[in-house]
Design a protein around this motif. Sequence first.
Motif, PDB file in Angstrom:
ATOM      1  N   GLU A 197       1.129  -1.681   0.123  1.00  0.00           N
ATOM      2  CA  GLU A 197       0.269   0.102  -0.219  1.00  0.00           C
ATOM      3  C   GLU A 197       1.564   1.182  -0.314  1.00  0.00           C
ATOM      4  N   ILE A 198       1.907   0.944   0.116  1.00  0.00           N
ATOM      5  CA  ILE A 198       2.907   2.236   0.645  1.00  0.00           C
ATOM      6  C   ILE A 198       2.903   3.129  -1.368  1.00  0.00           C
ATOM      7  N   GLU A 199       2.750   3.035  -1.884  1.00  0.00           N
ATOM      8  CA  GLU A 199       2.527   3.434  -3.363  1.00  0.00           C
ATOM      9  C   GLU A 199       1.004   4.394  -3.756  1.00  0.00           C
ATOM     10  N   HIS A 202      -1.494   4.982  -5.439  1.00  0.00           N
ATOM     11  CA  HIS A 202      -1.389   4.842  -6.984  1.00  0.00           C
ATOM     12  C   HIS A 202      -2.614   5.629  -7.963  1.00  0.00           C
ATOM     13  N   TRP A 203      -3.205   6.329  -7.450  1.00  0.00           N
ATOM     14  CA  TRP A 203      -4.465   7.449  -8.712  1.00  0.00           C
ATOM     15  C   TRP A 203      -3.734   8.630  -7.571  1.00  0.00           C
ATOM     16  N   HIS A 261      -2.447   8.597 -17.010  1.00  0.00           N
ATOM     17  CA  HIS A 261      -2.240   8.010 -15.409  1.00  0.00           C
ATOM     18  C   HIS A 261      -1.747   6.356 -15.929  1.00  0.00           C
ATOM     19  N   LEU A 262      -2.648   6.089 -16.646  1.00  0.00           N
ATOM     20  CA  LEU A 262      -2.789   4.480 -17.448  1.00  0.00           C
ATOM     21  C   LEU A 262      -0.969   3.601 -17.402  1.00  0.00           C
ATOM     22  N   GLY A 263      -0.693   3.039 -16.993  1.00  0.00           N
ATOM     23  CA  GLY A 263       0.799   2.058 -17.231  1.00  0.00           C
ATOM     24  C   GLY A 263       0.297   2.026 -18.751  1.00  0.00           C
ATOM     25  N   ILE A 316     -17.816   4.476  -9.808  1.00  0.00           N
ATOM     26  CA  ILE A 316     -16.497   3.865  -9.328  1.00  0.00           C
ATOM     27  C   ILE A 316     -15.884   4.482  -8.421  1.00  0.00           C
ATOM     28  N   PHE A 317     -16.111   5.543  -6.968  1.00  0.00           N
ATOM     29  CA  PHE A 317     -15.606   5.707  -5.959  1.00  0.00           C
ATOM     30  C   PHE A 317     -16.088   4.711  -5.377  1.00  0.00           C
ATOM     31  N   GLN A 355      -6.616   6.689  -0.231  1.00  0.00           N
ATOM     32  CA  GLN A 355      -5.283   6.206  -0.375  1.00  0.00           C
ATOM     33  C   GLN A 355      -4.004   6.554   0.460  1.00  0.00           C
TER      34      GLN A 355
END
Lengths: 261, 402
Positions: free
Chosen positions: B24-26, B28-29, B86-88, B191-192, B346
């Motif tokens: 969880e350290i990263e 992501h959003w 934002h997408l990888g 979505i959330f 997050q």
Amino acid sequence: MNKREFLKSMQGLILFFPAAGVLSALGVDVSAQETSGAGAAPPPGAGYNPKDHLYGMGIEIDKCIGCNRCVEACKAENDVPQDDAHYRTWVERYVIKKDGEVSVVNISGSAAAAREGMPEDTDILRTFFVPKLCNQCVNPPCVQVCPVGATFSTEDGVVLVDANRCIGCSYCIQACPYGARYMNPRTKTADKCTFCYHRVRQGLLPACVEVCPTQARVFGDLRSKASRLVRFARMNKIHVLKPALNTEPKVYYAQLDGEVR
Amino acid sequence: MNPESTARLSEMLTQVTGFIYPNEIEIHWSILIVVYPYITGLVAGAFILASLENVFNVEEVRPTYRLALLTALSFMVVAPLPLLMHLGHPERFYEILLAPNLTSAMAMFGFVYGWYLMGVLLLEVWFEFRRDLIILAQRAPAPMRWVYRAASLYSNDVSAAGRAFDDQAIRIITIVGIPSAFLLHGYVGFIFGSVKANPWWSSVLIPIVFLMSAIVSGIALVIFLYMILAALRKEPVDMRCLDTMTSYLFYAVIVDFTLEALDFTHRLYESEESVRILGTLIRQKLFMSLIVLQVLLGMLVPLAILIVAKWRKLGDDGRRLLYFTAVILIQLGIFSTRWNIVIGGQLFSKSFRGLMAYKMEILGIEGFLTALGLLVLPFVVLAVLIKVLPTRPLVEEVHTPA
């Protein structure tokens, strides 16, 4: 021949022959059992029907000694980044004090708190290790939310990610209640425990199960009555993580403490 | 993994309080995912304001009708960019359109966005501007003439009957468009709100809160743009229009505030397993952005300002100044709302035992400058649109000789 004489004459047999014979026989037996435990997956080429299998894992909390060999084996086997931010499996240490204070540490990391020994405290009520990994849920929220279907459940009950399709939106990571997923910095796609699917399909055990020195991890096929996992579920009171979320995990814990989330 | 991000992650690790799951350290959003719902909210809000005039016949807000429509369009074309960046694997974005997973709320993006852009916004804009485009094509010199001709889709009916048909079409599109605008932003909220793993997000009220805050931010933005545009063109501001719009804004803020207060009270009163960590989250991580920026400066102060402006019988200049201050504060507040939901959700561990930290990059594709660029871009698009398409006052000039 009285009892004493009998025992004396049998000394050699009792002390030496069984030591070698029984152990080697047991060894064969254990490996045979484990193979069948892994679902009796036949060697590649022979017809493997995924519908005949449903894989799961049992974890016996009281057997875990927190040695982290499972974590090391997993990282090596699956090319997981060797840092403190990416894990397919990790081990948590819980220390619960008499006043109810709970402190939890991830002992698989290199942080100082993970490396220091148990606090020399007489106030400790109970303490234990909890290995964590993807729960391979029957109702996986990650699969539900993936916008492109890159993460999916196999018929034999493993949740996998197709790295060639994943767009890297991280929605699955947000949806996982267990923190079991990470963004692979190399592929820029979501990544997670696969139960070592590549090994299991060859009839082998997942790397973490293979190396566990205390057999705290039990892998098996829920569809096979001879499976070690089914025996594990029969012999223990089992519990899963966050049951209220209705994800129906297939990682079953024995002796799970209520403090574990 | 590059050494820079390893260093960043280990720095983050030192800022963790309590226990978190190691993955969880990263965060992501990032800030880009804050910008996305903010922008779509502005689209939905601006469109709903534009619809007031059409469906509910609120004549007072007519001067801002075209502005609101063009605002919605400019923000709409920029809305997918933060998601894409934002997408990888941004090069695989088409998968979401071609092979959507139907159980995924996010996969509905293609349908909702496509429908709203093509089925509602572009269509309404075209019918609204069709007649003007024909007239402009007759007047403009060579290069622009072709652009106007192409934009009018080579229609050349400027008759009153043609215009009546346009109006009828616009009315139907708007009637379909209002629920579509609700869908557009309600869906972003969903979505959330549908992530059951995250108690900060998981709430049936989130889509509705998103929608109301969208209406608030959209109306506030159109008021802001209307005042700026009038100042730039050195034209008088229609105070009747401004007073009406700020009244709608006032009621929308009250409804939004009530919903958020209900959500907060409900969580506090139910006091579920997560209540303690969420309390710590608000106190330690979100105090500034939630209590100060979102609630105090973004809601209560603007409400007070609007009350003063309306009831103290101030002169036009005084009211304009207060309105302008209020809409800027409201924008700040709504952006903070998006921040608190996206980033706030997050910053706590799903083990409910610890908090993470988010350190925004300055440069970098998911950094502050990109976010700023994405927030400025719709205004650039809008400036171009206003340059080539007449907003209402210009239309009258065009119409009178014709």
